[in-house]
Design a protein around this motif. Structure first.
Motif, PDB file in Angstrom:
ATOM      1  N   ALA A   1       0.831  -1.217   0.000  1.00 45.19           N
ATOM      2  CA  ALA A   1       0.000   0.000   0.000  1.00 45.19           C
ATOM      3  C   ALA A   1       0.856   1.254   0.000  1.00 45.19           C
ATOM      4  O   ALA A   1       1.769   1.402   0.823  1.00 45.19           O
ATOM      5  CB  ALA A   1      -0.922  -0.002   1.211  1.00 45.19           C
ATOM      6  N   SER A   2       0.594   2.154  -0.931  1.00 44.11           N
ATOM      7  CA  SER A   2       1.362   3.389  -1.060  1.00 44.11           C
ATOM      8  C   SER A   2       1.288   4.199   0.232  1.00 44.11           C
ATOM      9  O   SER A   2       0.211   4.568   0.700  1.00 44.11           O
ATOM     10  CB  SER A   2       0.829   4.220  -2.228  1.00 44.11           C
ATOM     11  OG  SER A   2       1.577   5.396  -2.384  1.00 44.11           O
ATOM     12  N   THR A   3       2.465   4.473   0.796  1.00 43.83           N
ATOM     13  CA  THR A   3       2.552   5.119   2.105  1.00 43.83           C
ATOM     14  C   THR A   3       3.348   6.410   1.990  1.00 43.83           C
ATOM     15  O   THR A   3       4.310   6.500   1.210  1.00 43.83           O
ATOM     16  CB  THR A   3       3.238   4.175   3.121  1.00 43.83           C
ATOM     17  OG1 THR A   3       2.582   2.899   3.097  1.00 43.83           O
ATOM     18  CG2 THR A   3       3.183   4.730   4.530  1.00 43.83           C
ATOM     19  N   THR A   4       2.978   7.401   2.754  1.00 38.66           N
ATOM     20  CA  THR A   4       3.687   8.686   2.757  1.00 38.66           C
ATOM     21  C   THR A   4       5.178   8.475   2.968  1.00 38.66           C
ATOM     22  O   THR A   4       5.601   7.777   3.896  1.00 38.66           O
ATOM     23  CB  THR A   4       3.138   9.597   3.870  1.00 38.66           C
ATOM     24  OG1 THR A   4       1.735   9.790   3.653  1.00 38.66           O
ATOM     25  CG2 THR A   4       3.858  10.933   3.889  1.00 38.66           C
ATOM     26  N   ASP A   5       5.983   9.089   2.075  1.00 33.14           N
ATOM     27  CA  ASP A   5       7.445   8.978   2.132  1.00 33.14           C
ATOM     28  C   ASP A   5       7.909   7.524   2.208  1.00 33.14           C
ATOM     29  O   ASP A   5       8.911   7.204   2.861  1.00 33.14           O
ATOM     30  CB  ASP A   5       8.017   9.791   3.295  1.00 33.14           C
ATOM     31  CG  ASP A   5       7.927  11.292   3.057  1.00 33.14           C
ATOM     32  OD1 ASP A   5       7.991  11.705   1.883  1.00 33.14           O
ATOM     33  OD2 ASP A   5       7.764  12.043   4.039  1.00 33.14           O
ATOM     34  N   LYS A   6       7.169   6.674   1.535  1.00 30.28           N
ATOM     35  CA  LYS A   6       7.494   5.244   1.459  1.00 30.28           C
ATOM     36  C   LYS A   6       7.535   4.578   2.831  1.00 30.28           C
ATOM     37  O   LYS A   6       8.063   3.474   2.985  1.00 30.28           O
ATOM     38  CB  LYS A   6       8.840   5.013   0.745  1.00 30.28           C
ATOM     39  CG  LYS A   6       9.006   5.767  -0.564  1.00 30.28           C
ATOM     40  CD  LYS A   6       7.915   5.414  -1.577  1.00 30.28           C
ATOM     41  CE  LYS A   6       8.137   6.148  -2.905  1.00 30.28           C
ATOM     42  NZ  LYS A   6       7.030   5.928  -3.860  1.00 30.28           N
ATOM     43  N   GLY A   7       6.975   5.243   3.830  1.00 28.65           N
ATOM     44  CA  GLY A   7       6.974   4.707   5.190  1.00 28.65           C
ATOM     45  C   GLY A   7       8.084   5.260   6.057  1.00 28.65           C
ATOM     46  O   GLY A   7       8.141   4.955   7.254  1.00 28.65           O
ATOM     47  N   PHE A   8       8.998   6.065   5.493  1.00 31.31           N
ATOM     48  CA  PHE A   8      10.132   6.604   6.250  1.00 31.31           C
ATOM     49  C   PHE A   8       9.765   7.925   6.928  1.00 31.31           C
ATOM     50  O   PHE A   8       8.956   8.718   6.421  1.00 31.31           O
ATOM     51  CB  PHE A   8      11.332   6.830   5.336  1.00 31.31           C
ATOM     52  CG  PHE A   8      12.019   5.564   4.903  1.00 31.31           C
ATOM     53  CD1 PHE A   8      13.012   4.993   5.677  1.00 31.31           C
ATOM     54  CD2 PHE A   8      11.648   4.936   3.720  1.00 31.31           C
ATOM     55  CE1 PHE A   8      13.640   3.822   5.282  1.00 31.31           C
ATOM     56  CE2 PHE A   8      12.267   3.765   3.316  1.00 31.31           C
ATOM     57  CZ  PHE A   8      13.264   3.196   4.094  1.00 31.31           C
ATOM     58  N   LYS A   9      10.404   8.153   8.046  1.00 29.33           N
ATOM     59  CA  LYS A   9      10.311   9.429   8.738  1.00 29.33           C
ATOM     60  C   LYS A   9      11.667   9.717   9.356  1.00 29.33           C
ATOM     61  O   LYS A   9      12.297   8.832   9.948  1.00 29.33           O
ATOM     62  CB  LYS A   9       9.243   9.394   9.824  1.00 29.33           C
ATOM     63  CG  LYS A   9       9.029  10.737  10.519  1.00 29.33           C
ATOM     64  CD  LYS A   9       7.869  10.677  11.509  1.00 29.33           C
ATOM     65  CE  LYS A   9       7.591  12.035  12.128  1.00 29.33           C
ATOM     66  NZ  LYS A   9       6.415  11.987  13.058  1.00 29.33           N
ATOM     67  N   VAL A  10      12.155  10.952   9.192  1.00 33.29           N
ATOM     68  CA  VAL A  10      13.443  11.355   9.752  1.00 33.29           C
ATOM     69  C   VAL A  10      13.201  12.459  10.761  1.00 33.29           C
ATOM     70  O   VAL A  10      12.526  13.457  10.461  1.00 33.29           O
ATOM     71  CB  VAL A  10      14.414  11.843   8.651  1.00 33.29           C
ATOM     72  CG1 VAL A  10      15.726  12.309   9.270  1.00 33.29           C
ATOM     73  CG2 VAL A  10      14.661  10.728   7.629  1.00 33.29           C
ATOM     74  N   LEU A  11      13.736  12.281  11.956  1.00 29.40           N
ATOM     75  CA  LEU A  11      13.623  13.289  13.010  1.00 29.40           C
ATOM     76  C   LEU A  11      14.947  14.010  13.174  1.00 29.40           C
ATOM     77  O   LEU A  11      16.011  13.382  13.261  1.00 29.40           O
ATOM     78  CB  LEU A  11      13.216  12.635  14.332  1.00 29.40           C
ATOM     79  CG  LEU A  11      11.849  11.935  14.385  1.00 29.40           C
ATOM     80  CD1 LEU A  11      11.652  11.285  15.754  1.00 29.40           C
ATOM     81  CD2 LEU A  11      10.735  12.932  14.099  1.00 29.40           C
TER      82      LEU A  11
ATOM     83  N   SER B   1      12.020  17.079  16.032  1.00 25.66           N
ATOM     84  CA  SER B   1      11.207  17.642  14.951  1.00 25.66           C
ATOM     85  C   SER B   1      11.356  16.844  13.660  1.00 25.66           C
ATOM     86  O   SER B   1      12.474  16.449  13.298  1.00 25.66           O
ATOM     87  CB  SER B   1      11.626  19.092  14.682  1.00 25.66           C
ATOM     88  OG  SER B   1      11.507  19.865  15.862  1.00 25.66           O
ATOM     89  N   PRO B   2      10.264  16.612  12.942  1.00 24.49           N
ATOM     90  CA  PRO B   2      10.349  15.923  11.647  1.00 24.49           C
ATOM     91  C   PRO B   2      11.137  16.755  10.645  1.00 24.49           C
ATOM     92  O   PRO B   2      10.930  17.975  10.523  1.00 24.49           O
ATOM     93  CB  PRO B   2       8.896  15.782  11.218  1.00 24.49           C
ATOM     94  CG  PRO B   2       8.098  15.943  12.469  1.00 24.49           C
ATOM     95  CD  PRO B   2       8.864  16.900  13.321  1.00 24.49           C
ATOM     96  N   ALA B   3      12.055  16.109   9.936  1.00 22.11           N
ATOM     97  CA  ALA B   3      12.808  16.774   8.872  1.00 22.11           C
ATOM     98  C   ALA B   3      12.057  16.586   7.564  1.00 22.11           C
ATOM     99  O   ALA B   3      11.373  15.578   7.352  1.00 22.11           O
ATOM    100  CB  ALA B   3      14.202  16.183   8.773  1.00 22.11           C
ATOM    101  N   THR B   4      12.192  17.577   6.680  1.00 21.06           N
ATOM    102  CA  THR B   4      11.524  17.484   5.382  1.00 21.06           C
ATOM    103  C   THR B   4      12.342  16.606   4.446  1.00 21.06           C
ATOM    104  O   THR B   4      13.542  16.826   4.249  1.00 21.06           O
ATOM    105  CB  THR B   4      11.364  18.880   4.757  1.00 21.06           C
ATOM    106  OG1 THR B   4      10.593  19.692   5.640  1.00 21.06           O
ATOM    107  CG2 THR B   4      10.676  18.783   3.406  1.00 21.06           C
ATOM    108  N   ILE B   5      11.678  15.597   3.876  1.00 18.47           N
ATOM    109  CA  ILE B   5      12.341  14.671   2.956  1.00 18.47           C
ATOM    110  C   ILE B   5      12.127  15.153   1.526  1.00 18.47           C
ATOM    111  O   ILE B   5      10.993  15.349   1.082  1.00 18.47           O
ATOM    112  CB  ILE B   5      11.789  13.247   3.131  1.00 18.47           C
ATOM    113  CG1 ILE B   5      12.126  12.723   4.535  1.00 18.47           C
ATOM    114  CG2 ILE B   5      12.334  12.307   2.061  1.00 18.47           C
ATOM    115  CD1 ILE B   5      11.537  11.355   4.846  1.00 18.47           C
ATOM    116  N   SER B   6      13.232  15.360   0.817  1.00 21.10           N
ATOM    117  CA  SER B   6      13.145  15.801  -0.579  1.00 21.10           C
ATOM    118  C   SER B   6      13.024  14.638  -1.548  1.00 21.10           C
ATOM    119  O   SER B   6      12.299  14.715  -2.540  1.00 21.10           O
ATOM    120  CB  SER B   6      14.378  16.644  -0.944  1.00 21.10           C
ATOM    121  OG  SER B   6      14.440  17.806  -0.149  1.00 21.10           O
TER     122      SER B   6
END
Length: 647
Positions: free
Chosen positions: A551-561, A565-570
């Motif tokens: 299932a298509s997930t936001t940012d492929k399921g990744f999150k960087v802190l 604070s969440p960092a913006t993924i380019s």
């Protein structure tokens, strides 16, 4: 009067001559009968009388003394003959000695025969000029020398170089060795060498796998019984406790399992292990020879436990189930056992040679403390083991398929409590099962990672992963977000159970072959500037960011802190065994990388759950009701603190 002379010690016999003569060799030249046995003495150039044809006791004693003198002369001449290499004379002399020895012992035919054979054998071995023996030695030497000359750098082994010796001569020449740089056996590929003939005759096939260990001998499952670590040069192999984990094949289990008549794959946990909300029974026929209890996978008649006998493994929907619920149908038992048989068959193990008994002792809605040793339900788990063992003493529980954690996520059981409880449960199950079955091999745990509650309480999902990463006896099979959930958003569908069961089956088959089950395992996270790199152990490259099968997930399921604070993924991309995450700016604080813990993919619904899109490219499939389902290794949920790089 005698036969023509030819060699020292030659025997002769005179018959029918009643005359007498003086012996020309014996001291004093006594008068002797012409009739009798003689031997040629080269030093005297004369025939020495040895005995009459009907010797008295005194004659026998004299003959023995004469024999000693004759053998002394013969031995001296023999040495000369051996140095000169007169093979024909030496062989004949051995036969003469044997004949003389037999005739001289007073009629003892059996002893004479034995001594003649012993003397002949000793003589033949002692005389280097024996033509037949020398020919055999020359042939063998040539056969061994050819491959050694072909790899002429193997002269005298001095303790260094690329070749690790396995067997060497008494002067240090390598007879059999392994090239650490290539992993090849010395002489391998140099034609039909004696080494290759011996290995081929023993049924030992050429190794075509990879890894750091070059096997020399393997069993029928492909487990390394004798091998060499190419990186260290150490010999490794199968010892009393199994393959050494310190110097053995890193892909091998700590100890192999012993295949028995009934190899038990026993599930335990909560509702996903008993087919809750499956809605249908799919596995109604047995494609192999796998078994379950007469009461079905749950060993339940509808009112009581039923361990009366074994029957072919098929699924049922007996209600109420032993845990009191009435919505139980297809379990993971058939998917696991039958797919394990498929994998083993592909590896050359016939299903009839490794029969799997599958059953499940789970209870819906239970926390881990309600399943632990000392709880009321734990005795029912042991009843599956005892029930099987009473039916067939050739029975062992090879793996426990564990599936649990949803209720602990609901109750927010902390990581610090859940992780040690999981470790203790595995240890208790291992000890109690061994006490019942008497098996020496360990009981391996296979477990899914619960995606239920991973977003709202990540402790349980992370404990599952970390326990599998740290234990030699527990292995992760898959995260549950990859499978179809039922309408209650908590349990799986019948297809989901059979599909997930196949992951357990593949892992079981690996263990049966002495190999550690593998999964897509996160190893490290690093950051350099705005680039975050996450490295994985990948069963089959390439890595894939898949929004079709997952299932298509936001940012492929990744999150960087970045700190808290969440960092913006380019962007997110894959490169070999790495996932490259480019941030919009270089982080200024501690970087934490999370996956499948923060967002749930489009079109799926899991209570408190999360998902992602990373998988490997393993081509395995399972066919369910005519449809093929992929068995990719799907990435589990994880959290890693990144190391900041900078030289």
């Amino acid at each position: 009067m005698m036969a023509s002379r030819s060699y020292d010690g030659q025997p002769a016999r005179v018959l029918g001559d009643s005359g007498h003569h003086n012996d020309p060799v014996t001291s004093g030249h006594p008068q002797v009968d012409n009739e009798g046995d003689y031997g040629w003495v080269a030093a005297s150039s004369a025939w020495q009388w040895l005995r009459g044809l009907s010797p008295t006791q005194a004659d026998v004693a004299a003959a023995v003394a004469a024999e000693a003198a004759l053998r002394t002369a013969a031995d001296s001449s023999e040495q000369t003959a051996r140095i000169a290499g007169d093979a024909a004379e030496a062989t004949a002399r051995a036969a003469a000695d044997a004949t003389e020895q037999g005739a001289r012992i007073a009629g003892d035919a059996a002893e004479a025969t034995a001594r003649a054979a012993a003397d002949a054998t000793e003589q033949a071995a002692r005389i280097a000029g024996d033509a037949a023996l020398q020919s055999e030695v020359d042939t063998l030497s040539a056969e061994l020398q050819a491959p050694l000359e072909a790899v002429s750098h193997l002269a005298l082994y001095s303790g260094s170089g690329d070749i690790t010796p396995i067997a060497a001569s008494d002067i240090g020449q390598i007879i059999l060795g392994v090239d650490r740089a290539t992993g090849a056996l010395v002489g391998d590929g140099v034609g039909e060498t004696p080494v290759n003939r011996v290995l081929g005759a023993g049924g030992i096939m050429r190794y075509i796998g990879d890894g750091a260990i070059t096997p020399i001998v393997t069993d029928s499952f492909g487990r390394i019984l004798l091998g060499v670590d190419r990186e260290t040069g150490e010999g490794v192999g199968l010892f009393a406790g199994g393959v050494s984990s310190s110097s053995g094949d890193p892909n091998a289990t700590p100890a192999p399992i012993a295949s028995v008549a009934k190899n038990h794959l026993l599930f335990y946990g909560q509702s996903l292990t008993v087919g809750a909300a499956a809605g249908a029974v799919l596995s109604t026929t047995q494609p192999y020879v796998n078994l379950t209890f007469s009461g079905g996978p749950r060993a339940w008649s509808g009112t009581d436990w039923d361990f009366a006998s074994f029957k072919a493994l098929v699924e049922d929907a007996v209600a109420p189930a032993p845990d009191g619920y009435s919505n139980r149908a297809e379990t993971m038992c058939s998917g696991a056992a039958n797919y394990a048989s498929t994998c083993l068959a592909l590896a050359g193990v016939a299903p009839s040679d490794h029969v799997i008994l599958a059953s499940t002792a789970g209870h819906g809605g239970y926390r881990i403390d309600q399943l632990a040793k000392g709880s009321a339900w734990y005795d029912n788990f042991k009843a599956h083991v005892t029930g099987a063992h009473l039916l067939d003493a050739s029975h062992a529980v090879q793996t426990v398929g564990y599936g649990q954690g949803e209720s602990d996520a609901d109750d927010a059981t902390p990581y610090a409590s859940y992780y040690p409880a999981l470790a203790q449960l595995r240890s208790d199950m291992d000890a109690d099962i061994r006490a019942i079955t008497g098996q020496s091999s360990p009981v391996y745990m296979l477990l899914y990672q619960s995606s239920y509650g991973a977003r709202t309480h990540s402790d349980i999902a992370l404990a599952h992963l970390h326990f599998a990463q740290s234990s030699d006896y527990a292995y992760l099979v898959a995260p549950t977000y990859a499978f179809p959930y039922a309408d209650d958003h908590t349990h799986l569908t019948a297809v989901g159970y059979k599909w997930l069961g196949a992951y357990y089956g593949r892992a079981y088959a690996a263990i049966a072959r002495g190999k550690k089950p593998v999964w897509l395992d996160p190893v490290s996270a690093t950051v350099r500037g705005a680039l975050v790199r996450v490295r994985f152990t990948v069963p089959t490259l390439p890595l894939v960011l898949d929004a079709t099968n997952l299932a298509s997930t936001t940012d492929k399921g990744f999150k960087v802190l970045d700190g808290a604070s969440p960092a913006t993924i380019s962007s997110i991309a894959v490169s070999g065994s790495d996932v490259l995450i480019t941030l919009s700016a270089a982080p200024s604080d501690v970087v934490t990388v999370r996956y499948a813990l923060d967002a749930l993919g489009a079109g799926i619904s899991i209570v408190g759950g999360a998902s992602g899109n990373l998988r490997d490219s393993t081509p395995d499939i399972i066919t369910i009701s005519g449809t093929d389902y992929p068995l990719y290794h799907v990435c589990p949920a994880f959290e890693l603190v990144a190391t900041k790089l900078g030289e």
